[in-house]
Design a protein around this motif. Sequence first.
Motif, PDB file in Angstrom:
ATOM      1  N   LYS A  45       0.808  -1.098   0.085  1.00 35.92           N
ATOM      2  CA  LYS A  45       0.073  -0.050   0.086  1.00 35.92           C
ATOM      3  C   LYS A  45       0.769   1.099  -0.006  1.00 35.92           C
ATOM      4  CE  LYS A  45      -4.745  -0.321   1.597  1.00 35.92           C
ATOM      5  NZ  LYS A  45      -5.470  -0.551   2.773  1.00 35.92           N
ATOM      6  N   ASP A  46       0.408   2.285  -0.827  1.00 31.79           N
ATOM      7  CA  ASP A  46       1.081   3.380  -0.889  1.00 31.79           C
ATOM      8  C   ASP A  46       0.931   3.972   0.407  1.00 31.79           C
ATOM      9  OD1 ASP A  46       1.698   5.620  -3.592  1.00 31.79           O
ATOM     10  OD2 ASP A  46       1.751   6.214  -1.445  1.00 31.79           O
ATOM     11  N   VAL A  47       1.982   4.546   1.035  1.00 34.22           N
ATOM     12  CA  VAL A  47       1.664   5.208   2.396  1.00 34.22           C
ATOM     13  C   VAL A  47       0.891   6.344   2.281  1.00 34.22           C
ATOM     14  CG1 VAL A  47       3.184   6.500   4.371  1.00 34.22           C
ATOM     15  CG2 VAL A  47       4.302   4.528   3.188  1.00 34.22           C
ATOM     16  N   CYS A 129       3.676  20.874   9.343  1.00 32.30           N
ATOM     17  CA  CYS A 129       4.637  21.766   8.521  1.00 32.30           C
ATOM     18  C   CYS A 129       3.836  21.770   7.124  1.00 32.30           C
ATOM     19  CB  CYS A 129       5.804  21.291   8.433  1.00 32.30           C
ATOM     20  SG  CYS A 129       6.024  19.625   7.900  1.00 32.30           S
ATOM     21  N   HIS A 130       2.653  21.239   6.797  1.00 30.48           N
ATOM     22  CA  HIS A 130       1.845  21.352   5.560  1.00 30.48           C
ATOM     23  C   HIS A 130       0.446  21.088   5.852  1.00 30.48           C
ATOM     24  CE1 HIS A 130       2.954  17.189   6.485  1.00 30.48           C
ATOM     25  NE2 HIS A 130       1.803  17.079   6.139  1.00 30.48           N
ATOM     26  N   CYS A 161       8.252  20.286   2.781  1.00 23.05           N
ATOM     27  CA  CYS A 161       7.130  19.289   3.141  1.00 23.05           C
ATOM     28  C   CYS A 161       5.760  19.292   2.470  1.00 23.05           C
ATOM     29  CB  CYS A 161       6.728  19.659   4.758  1.00 23.05           C
ATOM     30  SG  CYS A 161       8.269  19.612   5.704  1.00 23.05           S
ATOM     31  N   ASP A 190      12.111  19.028  -5.139  1.00 22.70           N
ATOM     32  CA  ASP A 190      10.652  18.505  -5.338  1.00 22.70           C
ATOM     33  C   ASP A 190       9.541  19.388  -5.536  1.00 22.70           C
ATOM     34  OD1 ASP A 190      10.997  15.446  -4.598  1.00 22.70           O
ATOM     35  OD2 ASP A 190      12.415  16.713  -3.205  1.00 22.70           O
ATOM     36  N   GLN A 222      15.508  22.644 -15.306  1.00 26.33           N
ATOM     37  CA  GLN A 222      16.366  21.431 -15.240  1.00 26.33           C
ATOM     38  C   GLN A 222      15.474  20.368 -14.289  1.00 26.33           C
ATOM     39  OE1 GLN A 222      20.298  22.201 -13.525  1.00 26.33           O
ATOM     40  NE2 GLN A 222      20.982  23.367 -15.393  1.00 26.33           N
ATOM     41  N   VAL A 223      15.093  20.992 -13.291  1.00 19.96           N
ATOM     42  CA  VAL A 223      14.003  20.017 -12.609  1.00 19.96           C
ATOM     43  C   VAL A 223      12.809  19.679 -13.282  1.00 19.96           C
ATOM     44  CG1 VAL A 223      12.850  20.012 -10.332  1.00 19.96           C
ATOM     45  CG2 VAL A 223      15.159  21.245 -10.537  1.00 19.96           C
ATOM     46  N   PRO A 225      11.109  20.852 -16.810  1.00 16.64           N
ATOM     47  CA  PRO A 225      11.217  21.545 -18.161  1.00 16.64           C
ATOM     48  C   PRO A 225       9.770  22.218 -18.697  1.00 16.64           C
ATOM     49  CG  PRO A 225      12.043  19.224 -18.327  1.00 16.64           C
ATOM     50  CD  PRO A 225      11.498  19.343 -17.111  1.00 16.64           C
TER      51      PRO A 225
ATOM     52  N   MET B   1       9.017  18.921   8.879  1.00 15.47           N
ATOM     53  CA  MET B   1       9.244  17.479   9.266  1.00 15.47           C
ATOM     54  C   MET B   1       7.950  16.831   8.861  1.00 15.47           C
ATOM     55  SD  MET B   1      11.387  15.338  11.148  1.00 15.47           S
ATOM     56  CE  MET B   1      10.353  15.094  12.857  1.00 15.47           C
ATOM     57  N   HIS B   2       7.629  16.643   7.485  1.00 23.82           N
ATOM     58  CA  HIS B   2       6.738  15.986   6.879  1.00 23.82           C
ATOM     59  C   HIS B   2       6.944  14.313   7.118  1.00 23.82           C
ATOM     60  CE1 HIS B   2       9.724  16.114   3.892  1.00 23.82           C
ATOM     61  NE2 HIS B   2       9.204  14.914   3.144  1.00 23.82           N
ATOM     62  N   ILE B   6       4.295  11.099   7.648  1.00 22.78           N
ATOM     63  CA  ILE B   6       4.614   9.677   6.940  1.00 22.78           C
ATOM     64  C   ILE B   6       4.417   8.759   7.798  1.00 22.78           C
ATOM     65  CG2 ILE B   6       6.288   8.517   5.520  1.00 22.78           C
ATOM     66  CD1 ILE B   6       4.673  10.829   4.188  1.00 22.78           C
ATOM     67  N   SER B  37      11.961  10.007  -2.985  1.00 23.64           N
ATOM     68  CA  SER B  37      10.915  10.245  -2.592  1.00 23.64           C
ATOM     69  C   SER B  37      10.601  11.504  -1.568  1.00 23.64           C
ATOM     70  CB  SER B  37      10.450   9.026  -1.783  1.00 23.64           C
ATOM     71  OG  SER B  37      11.289   8.855  -0.541  1.00 23.64           O
ATOM     72  N   GLY B  38      11.670  12.089  -1.374  1.00 19.19           N
ATOM     73  CA  GLY B  38      11.548  13.195  -0.608  1.00 19.19           C
ATOM     74  C   GLY B  38      11.655  12.944   0.846  1.00 19.19           C
ATOM     75  N   ILE B  39      11.795  11.617   1.285  1.00 18.58           N
ATOM     76  CA  ILE B  39      12.034  11.238   2.462  1.00 18.58           C
ATOM     77  C   ILE B  39      13.568  11.439   3.091  1.00 18.58           C
ATOM     78  CG2 ILE B  39      12.175   9.430   4.155  1.00 18.58           C
ATOM     79  CD1 ILE B  39       9.342  10.662   3.849  1.00 18.58           C
ATOM     80  N   LEU B  85      16.634  14.870  -9.091  1.00 17.29           N
ATOM     81  CA  LEU B  85      15.549  15.210  -9.964  1.00 17.29           C
ATOM     82  C   LEU B  85      16.088  16.373 -11.262  1.00 17.29           C
ATOM     83  CD1 LEU B  85      12.484  15.799  -7.700  1.00 17.29           C
ATOM     84  CD2 LEU B  85      12.887  13.946  -9.296  1.00 17.29           C
ATOM     85  N   TYR B  86      17.159  16.787 -10.876  1.00 18.35           N
ATOM     86  CA  TYR B  86      17.580  17.872 -12.086  1.00 18.35           C
ATOM     87  C   TYR B  86      18.740  17.340 -12.777  1.00 18.35           C
ATOM     88  CZ  TYR B  86      20.864  18.635  -7.983  1.00 18.35           C
ATOM     89  OH  TYR B  86      21.606  18.643  -7.027  1.00 18.35           O
ATOM     90  N   HIS B  95      16.789  17.558 -20.564  1.00 24.83           N
ATOM     91  CA  HIS B  95      15.993  17.494 -19.314  1.00 24.83           C
ATOM     92  C   HIS B  95      14.839  16.726 -19.085  1.00 24.83           C
ATOM     93  CE1 HIS B  95      19.223  19.099 -16.592  1.00 24.83           C
ATOM     94  NE2 HIS B  95      19.481  19.882 -17.422  1.00 24.83           N
ATOM     95  N   PHE B  96      14.171  16.455 -20.464  1.00 25.55           N
ATOM     96  CA  PHE B  96      12.897  16.124 -20.444  1.00 25.55           C
ATOM     97  C   PHE B  96      13.028  14.510 -20.034  1.00 25.55           C
ATOM     98  CE2 PHE B  96      12.143  19.570 -23.014  1.00 25.55           C
ATOM     99  CZ  PHE B  96      10.869  19.961 -22.811  1.00 25.55           C
ATOM    100  N   VAL B  99      10.441  10.416 -14.474  1.00 21.17           N
ATOM    101  CA  VAL B  99      11.185   9.366 -13.246  1.00 21.17           C
ATOM    102  C   VAL B  99      10.450   8.183 -13.119  1.00 21.17           C
ATOM    103  CG1 VAL B  99      11.462   9.025 -10.668  1.00 21.17           C
ATOM    104  CG2 VAL B  99      11.517  11.493 -11.848  1.00 21.17           C
ATOM    105  N   LYS B 103      10.279   6.964  -6.745  1.00 26.66           N
ATOM    106  CA  LYS B 103       9.605   7.849  -5.953  1.00 26.66           C
ATOM    107  C   LYS B 103       8.512   7.032  -4.937  1.00 26.66           C
ATOM    108  CE  LYS B 103       9.359  12.197  -7.793  1.00 26.66           C
ATOM    109  NZ  LYS B 103       9.119  13.564  -6.735  1.00 26.66           N
ATOM    110  N   LEU B 105       6.965   5.064  -2.024  1.00 21.87           N
ATOM    111  CA  LEU B 105       7.027   5.145  -0.470  1.00 21.87           C
ATOM    112  C   LEU B 105       5.691   4.286  -0.226  1.00 21.87           C
ATOM    113  CD1 LEU B 105       7.835   6.636   1.870  1.00 21.87           C
ATOM    114  CD2 LEU B 105       6.366   8.530   1.195  1.00 21.87           C
ATOM    115  N   ARG B 106       6.074   3.033   0.322  1.00 23.67           N
ATOM    116  CA  ARG B 106       5.042   1.768   0.274  1.00 23.67           C
ATOM    117  C   ARG B 106       5.124   1.158   1.433  1.00 23.67           C
ATOM    118  NH1 ARG B 106       2.233   0.689  -4.142  1.00 23.67           N
ATOM    119  NH2 ARG B 106       1.959  -1.485  -3.907  1.00 23.67           N
ATOM    120  N   VAL B 107       3.925   0.685   2.178  1.00 23.18           N
ATOM    121  CA  VAL B 107       4.356  -0.516   3.186  1.00 23.18           C
ATOM    122  C   VAL B 107       4.085  -1.677   2.195  1.00 23.18           C
ATOM    123  CG1 VAL B 107       3.280  -1.401   5.268  1.00 23.18           C
ATOM    124  CG2 VAL B 107       3.199   0.936   4.721  1.00 23.18           C
TER     125      VAL B 107
END
Lengths: 257, 113
Positions: A45-47, A129-130, A161, A190, A222-223, A225, B1-2, B6, B37-39, B85-86, B95-96, B99, B103, B105-107
Amino acid sequence: MCATCGCDANASSSIRQIGETHPHPHDHDHTHDHSHSKTIIEVEKDVLYENNLLAQRNRGYFEARNVLALNLVSSPGSGKTSLLERTLTDLKDHFTCYVIEGDQQTSRDADRIHATGTRVAQINTGKGCHLDAHMILHAVQGMKPAENSILFIENVGNLVCPAMFDLGEKERVVIISVTEGDDKPIKYPDMFHTSTLCIINKIDLLPYVPFSMDKVKEYARQVNPGLSFLEVSCTSGEGLSAWYQWLKEKVQEPEHV
Amino acid sequence: MHELSIVMSIIRIAETESAKNNAIKVEEIELEIGDLSGIEITAFDFAWQQAVRSTLLEHSKRKINHIPGEGQCMDCAAVFPMQQLYEPCPVCGEHFVSVQKGKELRVKSLVVN
Ligand SMILES: Nc1nc2c(ncn2[C@@H]2O[C@H](COP(=O)(O)OP(=O)(O)OP(=O)(O)O)[C@@H](O)[C@H]2O)c(=O)[nH]1
Ligand SMILES: [Mg+2]
Ligand SMILES: [Zn+2]
């Protein structure tokens, strides 16, 4: 458990519509029979599935009512509230607008929005924070935005976040001000990766700070386009007409089926 | 602190799945966390220690499968490892990039009793 939507609520946050309260009791009484043998559960499952489901629910609601929902994200102080104050005042006669303000504490930003005569809800996230989709669901339930309107959601000032949390918005707009340095996009990739429009604010201060417009765009592309850019100053008003034009096009843009 | 949100979501998933199986204890939890994933793993560990207290994950063994980033160039279709990512496509420099992996993020699974 939140009775209205069946999801677990974030107990540390609060939502206030002006003149209303929505108490949120969360009682859990778990009693289960259980066996003592080991079981492997393939969860897969996606968190964030719960947030993503609620975000989709919000999105469906917005689409059905043709509400243009925009998620405004930036570091603290880039000018999100200032941009909204100008926009709401200047577009008063053109669109019906609503605002959801996300801050850890205080209703200062909501008060600033309220002063423009716009319907606003303040979400205080406490330590959070979000904003997340669940908070938006409840804020919107109290607000009931009219059809063909614009809902601006000002996220908590934080470039990290909020990126992971889909709120159900149509577009994510990242704001960066020229005083923050032109390398922000690769330091916080991100947020730029997940946004569709980048507003570069405080261009009235360009003569005083080392900030290259070409560099910031190059890094951001770059991140991502596909990112579009608008250069504005909320103080002088320069560039705002292009932002208003962008909004008009988004409101009129027919839905892709 | 997301990372704290999570971890809270992970606890909720573990609680829901355990309840479905009438389990009261999670011996092991297996997670998949992509490198893009940004973690932030240090922040995640810190949040984990705080948040799992007096939950059914408090004494669980935690297994994390880190998934390296992988991109595919939308221009020349090259597939390549991605740390950021860049990063441009190493073949054509464009740069096209879409991903493909990293990414997550799963249990993945729980061992309960
Ligand atoms: N010089 C200049 N100052 C600006 C501009 N836009 C905003 N500011 C100032 O920047 C400061 C922060 O603006 P806000 O609109 O509160 O920023 P914010 O992004 O809403 O901040 P948080 O909600 O705290 O994250 C205020 O002092 C504004 O007056 C601009 O275009 N030029
Ligand atoms: Mg603000
Ligand atoms: Zn290529």
